[in-house]
Scaffold this motif. Structure first.
Motif, PDB file in Angstrom:
ATOM      1  N   PRO A 107      10.795  -0.849  27.689  1.00 52.00           N
ATOM      2  CA  PRO A 107      10.662  -2.156  27.021  1.00 52.00           C
ATOM      3  C   PRO A 107      10.712  -2.078  25.500  1.00 52.00           C
ATOM      4  N   GLU A 108      10.407  -0.923  24.931  1.00 50.02           N
ATOM      5  CA  GLU A 108      10.404  -0.795  23.477  1.00 50.02           C
ATOM      6  C   GLU A 108      11.789  -0.498  22.902  1.00 50.02           C
ATOM      7  N   THR A 109      12.766  -0.255  23.783  1.00 52.07           N
ATOM      8  CA  THR A 109      14.125   0.034  23.313  1.00 52.07           C
ATOM      9  C   THR A 109      14.839  -1.263  22.940  1.00 52.07           C
ATOM     10  N   PRO A 110      15.457  -1.335  21.763  1.00 54.18           N
ATOM     11  CA  PRO A 110      16.196  -2.544  21.380  1.00 54.18           C
ATOM     12  C   PRO A 110      17.314  -2.818  22.386  1.00 54.18           C
ATOM     13  N   PRO A 111      17.614  -4.078  22.637  1.00 54.70           N
ATOM     14  CA  PRO A 111      18.680  -4.427  23.594  1.00 54.70           C
ATOM     15  C   PRO A 111      20.023  -3.824  23.177  1.00 54.70           C
ATOM     16  N   LEU A 112      20.790  -3.423  24.171  1.00 56.10           N
ATOM     17  CA  LEU A 112      22.123  -2.896  23.919  1.00 56.10           C
ATOM     18  C   LEU A 112      23.099  -4.038  23.654  1.00 56.10           C
ATOM     19  N   PRO A 113      24.173  -3.777  22.917  1.00 58.13           N
ATOM     20  CA  PRO A 113      25.223  -4.793  22.782  1.00 58.13           C
ATOM     21  C   PRO A 113      25.734  -5.198  24.167  1.00 58.13           C
ATOM     22  N   PRO A 114      26.163  -6.443  24.350  1.00 57.34           N
ATOM     23  CA  PRO A 114      26.482  -6.965  25.689  1.00 57.34           C
ATOM     24  C   PRO A 114      27.457  -6.125  26.499  1.00 57.34           C
ATOM     25  N   HIS A 115      28.540  -5.671  25.882  1.00 54.35           N
ATOM     26  CA  HIS A 115      29.531  -4.930  26.656  1.00 54.35           C
ATOM     27  C   HIS A 115      29.003  -3.563  27.082  1.00 54.35           C
ATOM     28  N   ILE A 116      28.228  -2.931  26.222  1.00 52.54           N
ATOM     29  CA  ILE A 116      27.630  -1.640  26.591  1.00 52.54           C
ATOM     30  C   ILE A 116      26.578  -1.848  27.669  1.00 52.54           C
ATOM     31  N   ALA A 117      25.795  -2.916  27.544  1.00 59.52           N
ATOM     32  CA  ALA A 117      24.774  -3.218  28.552  1.00 59.52           C
ATOM     33  C   ALA A 117      25.418  -3.441  29.917  1.00 59.52           C
ATOM     34  N   HIS A 118      26.545  -4.150  29.940  1.00 59.88           N
ATOM     35  CA  HIS A 118      27.257  -4.396  31.204  1.00 59.88           C
ATOM     36  C   HIS A 118      27.710  -3.071  31.825  1.00 59.88           C
ATOM     37  N   LEU A 119      28.121  -2.161  30.981  1.00 60.07           N
ATOM     38  CA  LEU A 119      28.585  -0.852  31.465  1.00 60.07           C
ATOM     39  C   LEU A 119      27.440  -0.059  32.082  1.00 60.07           C
ATOM     40  N   VAL A 120      26.340   0.065  31.362  1.00 55.32           N
ATOM     41  CA  VAL A 120      25.255   0.926  31.841  1.00 55.32           C
ATOM     42  C   VAL A 120      24.460   0.293  32.971  1.00 55.32           C
ATOM     43  N   ASP A 121      24.625  -1.013  33.191  1.00 55.76           N
ATOM     44  CA  ASP A 121      23.944  -1.655  34.314  1.00 55.76           C
ATOM     45  C   ASP A 121      24.283  -0.983  35.636  1.00 55.76           C
ATOM     46  N   LYS A 122      25.502  -0.436  35.737  1.00 55.72           N
ATOM     47  CA  LYS A 122      25.926   0.208  36.976  1.00 55.72           C
ATOM     48  C   LYS A 122      25.174   1.518  37.224  1.00 55.72           C
ATOM     49  N   ILE A 123      24.517   2.048  36.195  1.00 58.50           N
ATOM     50  CA  ILE A 123      23.807   3.317  36.330  1.00 58.50           C
ATOM     51  C   ILE A 123      22.334   3.102  36.692  1.00 58.50           C
ATOM     52  N   ILE A 124      21.846   1.898  36.487  1.00 54.40           N
ATOM     53  CA  ILE A 124      20.424   1.615  36.712  1.00 54.40           C
ATOM     54  C   ILE A 124      19.978   1.861  38.159  1.00 54.40           C
ATOM     55  N   PRO A 125      20.794   1.536  39.187  1.00 51.77           N
ATOM     56  CA  PRO A 125      20.355   1.875  40.549  1.00 51.77           C
ATOM     57  C   PRO A 125      20.050   3.356  40.735  1.00 51.77           C
ATOM     58  N   ALA A 126      20.818   4.219  40.088  1.00 51.62           N
ATOM     59  CA  ALA A 126      20.552   5.657  40.191  1.00 51.62           C
ATOM     60  C   ALA A 126      19.223   6.008  39.540  1.00 51.62           C
ATOM     61  N   ILE A 127      18.907   5.348  38.441  1.00 53.07           N
ATOM     62  CA  ILE A 127      17.613   5.573  37.778  1.00 53.07           C
ATOM     63  C   ILE A 127      16.472   5.234  38.734  1.00 53.07           C
ATOM     64  N   ARG A 128      16.593   4.111  39.411  1.00 50.11           N
ATOM     65  CA  ARG A 128      15.541   3.687  40.339  1.00 50.11           C
ATOM     66  C   ARG A 128      15.416   4.650  41.517  1.00 50.11           C
ATOM     67  N   GLN A 129      16.559   5.138  42.000  1.00 48.45           N
ATOM     68  CA  GLN A 129      16.518   6.090  43.106  1.00 48.45           C
ATOM     69  C   GLN A 129      15.813   7.380  42.692  1.00 48.45           C
ATOM     70  N   VAL A 130      16.171   7.885  41.530  1.00 46.19           N
ATOM     71  CA  VAL A 130      15.556   9.131  41.059  1.00 46.19           C
ATOM     72  C   VAL A 130      14.065   8.916  40.804  1.00 46.19           C
TER      73      VAL A 130
END
Length: 206
Positions: A107-130
């Motif tokens: 929560p303390e990390t500044p928001p990513l620019p929209p296009h980068i945020a859209h890209l890394v959203d696909k990696i978040i499920p792996a974060i939750r799994q790990v």
């Protein structure tokens, strides 16, 4: 590709099929041996790390090897038009996209620019799994996203990427079912220069 990567690891690349004659051979068309979908990281130049030449690989890359419509279309073209029999999905350690995805969950990390945020959203499920697996093995060990192992997140994301490809491409799944195609998911180790297979689907021949 395995032999080429071994030559690269040993520091003995042959740089095959990169001469004028090869250029002329390819003037009227291409017949690549494999398609490679990998991360855009500048340290993962596919033809170099696998010691391949012009026309050997059909390469698609984006940051974090994230499935998109353009990636699906490119891979389907490689399978249905060019007739490749192998797709390599290549992740790697120290991936900036993975690191950004992990940091974005704080929560303390500044928001990513929209296009980068859209890209890394696909990696978040792996974060939750790990996170779930890590917590199950060692309760209380994950207090913040930075406690997660980025390499493990990258491995899970690699598998998610292959799963998403299979889920969204009828052309790819049909080719696998008919024995015309195999997929290998591999992780590239930057220090060693070695691509290490992590999973395989379909017909994969040496």
């Amino acid at each position: 590709m395995v032999r080429g990567n071994e030559r690269f690891v040993r520091g003995e690349p042959r740089h095959p099929r990169q001469d004028v004659d090869r250029r002329h051979q390819l003037e009227l068309g291409q017949a690549p041996r494999a398609a490679l979908f990998g991360c855009s990281d500048s340290r993962l130049a596919a033809e170099i790390i696998f010691d391949q030449g012009l026309g050997d690989l059909f390469v698609i890359r984006n940051a974090g090897q994230v499935i998109s419509e353009s990636v699906l279309g490119s891979l389907e073209y490689a399978v249905s038009v060019l007739g490749v029999q192998l797709i390599v999905v290549l992740g790697h350690d120290e991936c900036g996209a993975v690191a950004a995805a992990i940091a974005s969950q704080d929560p303390e990390t500044p928001p990513l620019p929209p296009h980068i945020a859209h890209l890394v959203d696909k990696i978040i499920p792996a974060i939750r799994q790990v996170a779930d697996v890590t917590e199950a093995r060692n309760p209380g060990s994950v207090n913040k996203p930075g406690d997660l192992d980025p390499y493990e997140v990258g491995r899970y994301h690699l598998r998610d990427t292959v799963a998403e490809l299979l889920q969204n491409s009828e052309i790819v799944t049909e080719a696998i079912a008919e024995g015309r195609l195999g997929i290998v998911g591999a992780n590239y180790r930057l220090t060693e220069g070695r691509a290490v297979p992590d999973m395989a689907v379909g017909l994969v021949t040496p």
